[in-house]
Structures are given as C-alpha cells and as structure tokens.
Design a protein around this motif. Structure first.
Motif, mmCIF file in Angstrom:
data_model
loop_
_atom_site.group_PDB
_atom_site.id
_atom_site.type_symbol
_atom_site.label_atom_id
_atom_site.label_comp_id
_atom_site.label_asym_id
_atom_site.label_seq_id
_atom_site.Cartn_x
_atom_site.Cartn_y
_atom_site.Cartn_z
ATOM 1 N N GLN A 232 76.606 -47.049 4.242
ATOM 2 C CA GLN A 232 75.268 -47.139 4.828
ATOM 3 C C GLN A 232 75.252 -48.044 6.051
ATOM 4 N N LEU A 233 75.982 -49.144 5.987
ATOM 5 C CA LEU A 233 76.024 -50.074 7.115
ATOM 6 C C LEU A 233 76.636 -49.423 8.349
ATOM 7 N N GLN A 234 77.541 -48.496 8.144
ATOM 8 C CA GLN A 234 78.152 -47.776 9.266
ATOM 9 C C GLN A 234 77.192 -46.760 9.886
ATOM 10 N N LYS A 235 76.131 -46.418 9.135
ATOM 11 C CA LYS A 235 75.128 -45.473 9.659
ATOM 12 C C LYS A 235 73.982 -46.240 10.309
ATOM 13 N N ILE A 236 73.188 -46.916 9.498
ATOM 14 C CA ILE A 236 72.125 -47.782 9.987
ATOM 15 C C ILE A 236 71.760 -48.745 8.866
ATOM 16 N N GLY A 237 71.622 -50.024 9.192
ATOM 17 C CA GLY A 237 71.315 -51.022 8.179
ATOM 18 C C GLY A 237 69.838 -51.308 8.060
ATOM 19 N N PHE A 238 69.113 -51.174 9.163
ATOM 20 C CA PHE A 238 67.707 -51.531 9.155
ATOM 21 C C PHE A 238 66.942 -50.756 10.212
ATOM 22 N N TYR A 239 65.746 -50.316 9.839
ATOM 23 C CA TYR A 239 64.767 -49.895 10.827
ATOM 24 C C TYR A 239 63.379 -50.119 10.244
ATOM 25 N N SER A 240 62.372 -50.070 11.069
ATOM 26 C CA SER A 240 61.005 -50.400 10.703
ATOM 27 C C SER A 240 60.464 -49.487 9.607
ATOM 28 N N ASN A 241 59.551 -50.033 8.809
ATOM 29 C CA ASN A 241 58.840 -49.243 7.803
ATOM 30 C C ASN A 241 57.745 -48.362 8.404
ATOM 31 N N SER A 242 57.698 -48.294 9.720
ATOM 32 C CA SER A 242 56.733 -47.401 10.377
ATOM 33 C C SER A 242 57.243 -45.970 10.478
ATOM 34 N N VAL A 243 58.478 -45.725 9.999
ATOM 35 C CA VAL A 243 59.038 -44.377 9.993
ATOM 36 C C VAL A 243 59.520 -44.038 8.582
ATOM 37 N N VAL A 244 59.766 -42.771 8.350
ATOM 38 C CA VAL A 244 60.228 -42.312 7.036
ATOM 39 C C VAL A 244 61.619 -42.861 6.750
ATOM 40 N N ASN A 245 61.817 -43.342 5.521
ATOM 41 C CA ASN A 245 63.135 -43.755 5.043
ATOM 42 C C ASN A 245 63.355 -43.032 3.720
ATOM 43 N N LYS A 246 64.128 -41.951 3.756
ATOM 44 C CA LYS A 246 64.299 -41.116 2.565
ATOM 45 C C LYS A 246 65.026 -41.840 1.439
ATOM 46 N N LEU A 247 65.750 -42.900 1.764
ATOM 47 C CA LEU A 247 66.385 -43.677 0.709
ATOM 48 C C LEU A 247 65.341 -44.342 -0.182
ATOM 49 N N GLN A 248 64.210 -44.743 0.402
ATOM 50 C CA GLN A 248 63.130 -45.317 -0.390
ATOM 51 C C GLN A 248 62.575 -44.289 -1.378
ATOM 52 N N THR A 249 62.375 -43.062 -0.898
ATOM 53 C CA THR A 249 61.860 -41.999 -1.758
ATOM 54 C C THR A 249 62.833 -41.691 -2.891
ATOM 55 N N GLU A 250 64.114 -41.631 -2.561
ATOM 56 C CA GLU A 250 65.136 -41.371 -3.579
ATOM 57 C C GLU A 250 65.156 -42.477 -4.614
ATOM 58 N N LEU A 251 65.057 -43.725 -4.154
ATOM 59 C CA LEU A 251 65.054 -44.854 -5.084
ATOM 60 C C LEU A 251 63.833 -44.794 -5.998
ATOM 61 N N ALA A 252 62.669 -44.494 -5.445
ATOM 62 C CA ALA A 252 61.450 -44.409 -6.254
ATOM 63 C C ALA A 252 61.586 -43.335 -7.333
ATOM 64 N N GLU A 253 62.124 -42.180 -6.963
ATOM 65 C CA GLU A 253 62.288 -41.089 -7.928
ATOM 66 C C GLU A 253 63.292 -41.460 -9.021
ATOM 67 N N ARG A 254 64.415 -42.046 -8.619
ATOM 68 C CA ARG A 254 65.444 -42.433 -9.595
ATOM 69 C C ARG A 254 64.930 -43.512 -10.534
ATOM 70 N N LEU A 255 64.290 -44.519 -9.948
ATOM 71 C CA LEU A 255 63.800 -45.637 -10.743
ATOM 72 C C LEU A 255 62.714 -45.191 -11.716
ATOM 73 N N GLY A 256 61.845 -44.299 -11.262
ATOM 74 C CA GLY A 256 60.805 -43.776 -12.141
ATOM 75 C C GLY A 256 61.386 -43.028 -13.324
ATOM 76 N N ARG A 257 62.399 -42.202 -13.058
ATOM 77 C CA ARG A 257 63.006 -41.408 -14.138
ATOM 78 C C ARG A 257 63.745 -42.298 -15.129
ATOM 79 N N ILE A 258 64.538 -43.220 -14.636
ATOM 80 C CA ILE A 258 65.382 -44.033 -15.514
ATOM 81 C C ILE A 258 64.545 -45.020 -16.331
#
Length: 377
Positions: free
Chosen positions: A56-82
C-alpha cells in the motif's frame, strides 16, 4: 532538545520483534506478554502484514477524506461481518481517546443532554471528555473538570438505575472488562440491567472496547459475553496491529449530519491496509479462538500454582489480571531482568497480561514456570 518525561522507562531499547518475542539492541530476546499495551494483536512483524502495508505504501499512503477511499468501505464491510454488527456504520479515526471523545459527543448531539455516567476506576483516554470520564484525578486537568461525569461502582446496578431515572443522562460509558482498573469484569446481570435502563430512560450506551475488544477476550467484543448490544462501540489498539488507528461503530438510529464529526488522518490508506491485513490474519489463523483457549489454559495453570503470593487470578481470553500479596513492581522487574519476560501492571499489586493473540501454549507455560520459580523463592 530532550524528550519530555512522561513514563518511567526500563533501560531497554527494543529494536526487533517476531510473533510474541522482541529483541533489544544487545541481542537479548524477551517473551512479550504485554503486546505494547494490548496493541499487537496478530504478533510482531507478521509477513502478511508487512507485505500488505508495504504494498500500500508503494501505491499511496495518504490522501484527504474529501474523496472516495475504497479501502475504508472494504474495512467497514469486513468488520461488520466478522464482529456481527453489519447494520452499524463505521467512523474511522486515530486513537482510542478520539473514539471515546467522538462517541460522547455523538451521544450528546443525539440526546441533547450533557451528563455522563462512568464506572469507578475506569480509563477512557486523555482528551477532554474522555479524561473527564476517567476516574483518576492525577490526569484530569482543571480545564477538564466541568462536572459532566458521575462515577459509580461497577456492578452496582441499583446505583446506576437511580441516576438514569433522573432523566438527564446523555450517555453511559462502560468497559466490560476494565484494563487500567485491574481486569475487573462487568457481570451479565449488571450489563443487561444497565442496557435496559439506558433504553428505558433514553440514554446512549457506549461500550469502550479499546483494550478488551478486537478478539482479546476470546470473542470479537467483550460485551458479547454479556448478552448486550450497545448503541456505540469504540475500538482502537489491536485494530491495526501497531499502526495508529481508532474507530467508532454507530447504531442505525443515529442520524448522520455533515460537519458534526470529522478527521484529517483517520481512515487513511495506510491505516486501512494495516487494519485489513490484521483482519486477514485474525481470520486465517483463528486468533480469536486461540485467545480463548490459550487464555483459559494460562489462567488455569496460574490458579493451580497455589502460591501464597498470588491472591487472585481473573480475566477472559488473553486479558488477565494476577493479584499479588507483594508489590507488582518488584515481580515485574525481576520477570524482565531474570526471566526476560515483559508484562504490564495495574495499581500496586496486579500483573496485567495482554500478549499478542497468537500466544502459544508453550509460551504461556514458559511464563507460568517463570512465575513459579520467582514467587516460590
């Protein structure tokens, strides 16, 4: 410039870790039964974690929460299920104190009230409201003493019900297993009665799962042992295995309004990658189940030592308190210097064990044998 003195430090410089073991700059190996204060959940330097965070660090480590971050959505879905909370929503931040601060603020927005009930000996963080909800005068600055919080004895249901009946309570905040308070556990009868009283009187129930959650108790959340379902759940520490991260799980009845909550660094790409890798390992290696079985083994073995120096053993999973008849400071120091084992502490007489959830039976037995040797002298 020198560092500002915050903690008394052991003169040990830890430079490397692997699993439940760490090494200092002299090459000395230690068994880590403290996990960096319950932060290391899947073990130090897990190869899958390193791979995912590095990628991930080789791709992008940080950007503003003013844009979509699909990793957040994936984490929410995984965390909700588990976790079993797939109908809740997720707010990502940076620490446990932030999680509790935002939970209390959201509860106040929701109810329009300002009074908080918190347990005696609780610890909820060091920011403004979180520290006020922490019963420790030493860390509450004058600016934080605003009279919002009433402290009540853990498991005294009648005392909590009496306060809730006044109808002015915004939120109840509860650690179902108190960490800093000495591994003190809420009973099912208390927790269920408290949840019902909160519902009856319109107060928000917040479960602080920052230390006792994320698999440490042998279930995903410690409150799941008690048969309750809180309105808000705060998590941090083990969520990203050492990468700074916190989160708030929010029940469906809370209405989101733009501008109420916000964060700059929360849920950044690197943090989400670390959290997703942590969930991967927890699932694939069945670490929650391991926490339960290894913790039960460890507690049973310590109880069976039947040493006069041990006055009580309690906990769930890999969150264990061992009360001593002698000061824990001396025992903890000797465990480090003589047996090369790190532990934590609570108060003056309690050893606190918070190891990575990958602790093995053999590693648990290593600690028990060291304790028997030390206290049997």
């Amino acid at each position: 410039m020198n560092l500002y003195d915050v903690y008394p430090l052991f003169p040990i410089n830890i430079v490397r870790g692997q699993g439940c073991h760490v090494w200092d700059d002299q090459g000395q190996e230690y068994l880590d039964l403290y996990g960096g204060h319950a932060v290391i959940s899947i073990g130090h330097s897990h190869p899958h974690y390193i791979e995912k965070v590095t990628d991930q660090l080789q791709k992008i480590g940080f950007y503003s929460n003013s844009v979509v971050n699909k990793l957040q959505t994936e984490l929410a879905e995984r965390l909700g299920r588990i976790s079993g909370y797939d109908d809740y929503r997720l707010f990502l931040i940076n620490s446990g104190a932030e999680a509790n601060e935002n939970a209390l603020k959201l509860a106040s927005f929701h109810t329009g009230r300002t009074r908080i009930l918190s347990a005696e000996k609780a610890f909820h963080g060091r920011t403004s409201l979180a520290v006020e909800a922490t019963q420790n005068p030493k860390i509450i600055a004058p600016i934080n003493q605003n009279g919002h919080v009433t402290y009540l004895p853990l498991n005294d249901l009648q005392a909590w019900q009496k306060e809730l009946e006044k109808g002015d309570v915004c939120a109840v905040i509860l650690e179902c297993i108190q960490g800093v308070g000495g591994i003190r556990m809420a009973t099912p009868e208390f927790a269920q009665g408290l949840a019902e009283a909160c519902k009856q009187h319109g107060a928000v129930l917040i479960c602080d799962e920052i230390q006792c959650g994320y698999g440490r108790s042998g279930r995903f959340f410690a409150h799941q042992w008690l048969g309750i379902r809180p309105d808000l759940i705060t998590i941090a520490k083990g969520i990203a295995n050492g990468f700074p991260m916190g989160a708030l799980l929010i029940a469906p009845q809370f209405k989101a309004e733009y501008g109420q909550l916000g964060t700059t660094f929360g849920g950044n790409h690197l943090a989400c990658a670390a959290a997703l890798a942590t969930l991967d390992v927890m699932e694939n290696e069945k670490l929650i189940e391991n926490a339960r079985t290894t913790g039960e083994h460890l507690m049973e073995r310590v109880k069976n030592l039947k040493l006069h120096s041990i006055t009580d053993v309690r906990g769930r999973g890999l969150m264990i308190g061992i009360d001593l008849a002698i000061p824990q400071k001396d025992v903890r120091s000797r465990l480090i210097t003589d047996y090369h084992i790190f532990t934590g502490c609570s108060g003056t007489h309690t050893l606190r064990l918070l190891p990575p959830l990958c602790l093995t039976i053999n590693e648990a037995d290593q600690f028990v044998e060291a304790l028997q040797s030390l206290l049997g002298d």
